[in-house]
Design a protein around this motif. Structure first.
Motif, PDB file in Angstrom:
ATOM      1  N   ASP A   1      11.838  -8.254  -8.629  1.00  0.00           N
ATOM      2  CA  ASP A   1      11.094  -8.054  -9.879  1.00  0.00           C
ATOM      3  C   ASP A   1       9.801  -7.280  -9.618  1.00  0.00           C
ATOM      4  N   PHE A   2       9.100  -7.669  -8.575  1.00  0.00           N
ATOM      5  CA  PHE A   2       7.837  -7.017  -8.240  1.00  0.00           C
ATOM      6  C   PHE A   2       8.067  -5.552  -7.875  1.00  0.00           C
ATOM      7  N   ILE A   3       9.087  -5.291  -7.071  1.00  0.00           N
ATOM      8  CA  ILE A   3       9.416  -3.915  -6.688  1.00  0.00           C
ATOM      9  C   ILE A   3       9.724  -3.088  -7.929  1.00  0.00           C
ATOM     10  N   ALA A   4      10.523  -3.636  -8.843  1.00  0.00           N
ATOM     11  CA  ALA A   4      10.883  -2.908 -10.067  1.00  0.00           C
ATOM     12  C   ALA A   4       9.658  -2.638 -10.924  1.00  0.00           C
ATOM     13  N   ARG A   5       8.746  -3.598 -11.018  1.00  0.00           N
ATOM     14  CA  ARG A   5       7.550  -3.425 -11.856  1.00  0.00           C
ATOM     15  C   ARG A   5       6.653  -2.323 -11.296  1.00  0.00           C
ATOM     16  N   VAL A   6       6.396  -2.340 -10.002  1.00  0.00           N
ATOM     17  CA  VAL A   6       5.517  -1.324  -9.404  1.00  0.00           C
ATOM     18  C   VAL A   6       6.177   0.045  -9.470  1.00  0.00           C
ATOM     19  N   SER A   7       7.464   0.117  -9.155  1.00  0.00           N
ATOM     20  CA  SER A   7       8.177   1.402  -9.195  1.00  0.00           C
ATOM     21  C   SER A   7       8.171   1.983 -10.599  1.00  0.00           C
ATOM     22  N   ALA A   8       8.347   1.135 -11.622  1.00  0.00           N
ATOM     23  CA  ALA A   8       8.339   1.614 -13.008  1.00  0.00           C
ATOM     24  C   ALA A   8       6.968   2.154 -13.387  1.00  0.00           C
ATOM     25  N   GLY A   9       5.907   1.517 -12.938  1.00  0.00           N
ATOM     26  CA  GLY A   9       4.559   2.005 -13.233  1.00  0.00           C
ATOM     27  C   GLY A   9       4.293   3.374 -12.634  1.00  0.00           C
ATOM     28  N   ILE A  10       4.719   3.576 -11.387  1.00  0.00           N
ATOM     29  CA  ILE A  10       4.537   4.879 -10.741  1.00  0.00           C
ATOM     30  C   ILE A  10       5.344   5.945 -11.477  1.00  0.00           C
ATOM     31  N   ALA A  11       6.598   5.618 -11.838  1.00  0.00           N
ATOM     32  CA  ALA A  11       7.457   6.583 -12.540  1.00  0.00           C
ATOM     33  C   ALA A  11       6.901   6.921 -13.915  1.00  0.00           C
TER      34      ALA A  11
ATOM     35  N   GLY B   1       2.836  13.013 -17.104  1.00  0.00           N
ATOM     36  CA  GLY B   1       2.016  14.115 -16.629  1.00  0.00           C
ATOM     37  C   GLY B   1       0.768  13.696 -15.888  1.00  0.00           C
ATOM     38  N   GLY B   2       0.620  12.416 -15.715  1.00  0.00           N
ATOM     39  CA  GLY B   2      -0.547  11.927 -14.985  1.00  0.00           C
ATOM     40  C   GLY B   2      -0.296  11.912 -13.496  1.00  0.00           C
ATOM     41  N   LYS B   3      -1.300  11.520 -12.773  1.00  0.00           N
ATOM     42  CA  LYS B   3      -1.180  11.460 -11.326  1.00  0.00           C
ATOM     43  C   LYS B   3      -1.382  10.020 -10.873  1.00  0.00           C
TER      44      LYS B   3
ATOM     45  N   SER C   1       0.842  -1.204   0.000  1.00  0.00           N
ATOM     46  CA  SER C   1       0.000   0.000   0.000  1.00  0.00           C
ATOM     47  C   SER C   1       0.874   1.250   0.000  1.00  0.00           C
ATOM     48  N   HIS C   2       0.390   2.286  -0.680  1.00  0.00           N
ATOM     49  CA  HIS C   2       1.166   3.525  -0.731  1.00  0.00           C
ATOM     50  C   HIS C   2       0.252   4.695  -1.104  1.00  0.00           C
ATOM     51  N   PRO C   3       0.588   5.901  -0.642  1.00  0.00           N
ATOM     52  CA  PRO C   3      -0.198   7.083  -0.994  1.00  0.00           C
ATOM     53  C   PRO C   3       0.048   7.469  -2.458  1.00  0.00           C
ATOM     54  N   PRO C   4      -0.787   8.339  -3.016  1.00  0.00           N
ATOM     55  CA  PRO C   4      -0.577   8.803  -4.391  1.00  0.00           C
ATOM     56  C   PRO C   4       0.809   9.415  -4.586  1.00  0.00           C
ATOM     57  N   ASN C   5       1.413   9.114  -5.732  1.00  0.00           N
ATOM     58  CA  ASN C   5       2.708   9.664  -6.143  1.00  0.00           C
ATOM     59  C   ASN C   5       3.865   9.297  -5.216  1.00  0.00           C
ATOM     60  N   GLN C   6       3.688   8.291  -4.402  1.00  0.00           N
ATOM     61  CA  GLN C   6       4.777   7.819  -3.551  1.00  0.00           C
ATOM     62  C   GLN C   6       4.938   6.309  -3.726  1.00  0.00           C
ATOM     63  N   GLU C   7       6.180   5.874  -3.620  1.00  0.00           N
ATOM     64  CA  GLU C   7       6.413   4.435  -3.690  1.00  0.00           C
ATOM     65  C   GLU C   7       6.114   3.784  -2.341  1.00  0.00           C
ATOM     66  N   PRO C   8       5.766   2.519  -2.363  1.00  0.00           N
ATOM     67  CA  PRO C   8       5.588   1.804  -1.099  1.00  0.00           C
ATOM     68  C   PRO C   8       6.892   1.752  -0.302  1.00  0.00           C
ATOM     69  N   ASP C   9       6.785   1.360   0.943  1.00  0.00           N
ATOM     70  CA  ASP C   9       7.963   1.171   1.786  1.00  0.00           C
ATOM     71  C   ASP C   9       8.529  -0.217   1.479  1.00  0.00           C
ATOM     72  N   TRP C  10       9.424  -0.256   0.499  1.00  0.00           N
ATOM     73  CA  TRP C  10       9.922  -1.550   0.043  1.00  0.00           C
ATOM     74  C   TRP C  10      10.755  -2.269   1.082  1.00  0.00           C
ATOM     75  N   SER C  11      11.236  -1.569   2.099  1.00  0.00           N
ATOM     76  CA  SER C  11      11.997  -2.249   3.149  1.00  0.00           C
ATOM     77  C   SER C  11      11.120  -3.263   3.882  1.00  0.00           C
ATOM     78  N   ARG C  12       9.815  -2.982   3.967  1.00  0.00           N
ATOM     79  CA  ARG C  12       8.888  -3.930   4.592  1.00  0.00           C
ATOM     80  C   ARG C  12       8.792  -5.204   3.754  1.00  0.00           C
ATOM     81  N   MET C  13       8.725  -5.027   2.449  1.00  0.00           N
ATOM     82  CA  MET C  13       8.663  -6.180   1.548  1.00  0.00           C
ATOM     83  C   MET C  13       9.909  -7.045   1.683  1.00  0.00           C
ATOM     84  N   ARG C  14      11.065  -6.413   1.667  1.00  0.00           N
ATOM     85  CA  ARG C  14      12.319  -7.163   1.747  1.00  0.00           C
ATOM     86  C   ARG C  14      12.489  -7.849   3.104  1.00  0.00           C
ATOM     87  N   ALA C  15      11.860  -7.305   4.132  1.00  0.00           N
ATOM     88  CA  ALA C  15      12.005  -7.870   5.476  1.00  0.00           C
ATOM     89  C   ALA C  15      11.208  -9.147   5.679  1.00  0.00           C
ATOM     90  N   ILE C  16      10.213  -9.401   4.835  1.00  0.00           N
ATOM     91  CA  ILE C  16       9.332 -10.545   5.073  1.00  0.00           C
ATOM     92  C   ILE C  16       9.443 -11.639   4.020  1.00  0.00           C
TER      93      ILE C  16
END
Length: 208
Positions: A111-121, A127-129, A72-87
Motif C-alpha cells: 500500500d505504501f509503495i503504491a501511494r508514493v509511486s502514485a504521487g510521483i506519477a 507537468g510538475g517536477k 529516499s529517492h532523487p527527483p523524478n525517480q522512484e525509490p528502490d522498492w526492493s529494499r523496502m520489500r527485503a526488510i
C-alpha cells in the motif's frame, strides 16, 4: 509308564499352563507382572541451516539504515522498492501521521509503495517536477529484549541530500523482530514535529 501316571503328568502340564490365568489361592505366589517395554529414545531434531542474512537485515543498525535508504529517492525517480520489500514482513504495517480530516491510515508495505509511486506519477503527469525526498536519522533510542526491539528514530527530511536545511523533522517508531539470523520490520509509526509538538530533548541526542 502306567496310564494313571500319564494322566497325572498331563494334568500337571495343564495346570501349569493355566496358572497365570487362575486366581491366587492361599499359599500360591502371585505371578510377577511383565516388565514394561523399553521407551523409545527420541532422536534430537537437527536444525535446518539458514542462509546468511542479507546485509539489509543482519542487525538492528543495518535494518534501520536500510529503511531510510528505501524511502529516499532523487527527483523524478522512484525509490528502490526492493529494499523496502527485503526488510518488511509481508503483513507489516506503516502508519503515517493522522490527517487533518481525522483519517488514520494503516498501510501494508505494498500500500505504501503504491501511494508514493502514485504521487510521483501524478506530479509528473501534471507537468510538475518531483522534488525528491531524502530522509536521514539524527538520533536514536533503542530498547530490546530477546528477539524484539522498539526503536525511536528521530529523522530529518530534505528534498535532496544536498539541501542546507530540512523541511520536516519527526520521529519514526519501529518495531523489529529477529527470526533466526536476520531482523524484520514489523511496524513503523511516525509523527512530524510542529510548533505545538516539538521533539523532546531526549530524542535529539547523538546517534549511537
Amino acid at each position: 509308564m502306567k496310564r494313571t501316571t500319564l494322566s497325572r503328568f498331563a494334568a500337571a502340564l495343564l495346570f501349569a499352563a493355566a496358572a497365570p490365568f487362575l486366581p491366587a489361592g492361599p499359599g500360591t505366589p502371585t505371578p510377577l507382572p511383565a516388565a514394561p517395554a523399553a521407551a523409545a529414545v527420541a532422536t534430537p531434531a537437527v536444525p535446518t541451516p539458514q542462509p546468511p542474512a542479507s546485509r539489509e537485515a543482519e542487525s538492528v543498525d543495518a535494518i534501520v539504515r536500510s529503511l531510510y535508504e528505501a524511502v529516499s529517492h532523487p527527483p523524478n525517480q522512484e525509490p528502490d522498492w526492493s529494499r523496502m520489500r527485503a526488510i518488511f514482513l509481508p503483513a507489516g504495517r506503516l502508519i503515517p501521521p493522522r490527517r487533518p480530516t481525522g483519517e488514520l491510515a494503516m498501510l501494508t508495505p505494498e500500500d505504501f509503495i503504491a501511494r508514493v509511486s502514485a504521487g510521483i506519477a501524478t506530479r509528473k503527469s501534471q507537468g510538475g517536477k518531483d522534488q525528491g525526498f531524502s530522509e536521514r536519522e539524527i538520533s536514536r533510542k533503542t530498547d530490546c529484549y530477546g528477539n524484539i526491539c522498539q526503536v525511536f528514530s528521530t529523522y530529518e527530511g530534505r528534498y535532496t541530500a544536498a539541501d542546507a536545511a530540512p523541511f520536516v523533522r519527526g520521529i519514526n517508531a519501529l518495531q523489529l523482530v529477529k527470526e533466526g539470523n536476520r531482523w524484520w520490520v514489523v511496524e513503523v509509526l511516525w509523527d512530524q514535529e510542529s510548533a505545538d509538538k516539538p521533539i523532546p530533548p531526549e530524542y535529539l541526542g547523538k546517534k549511537p
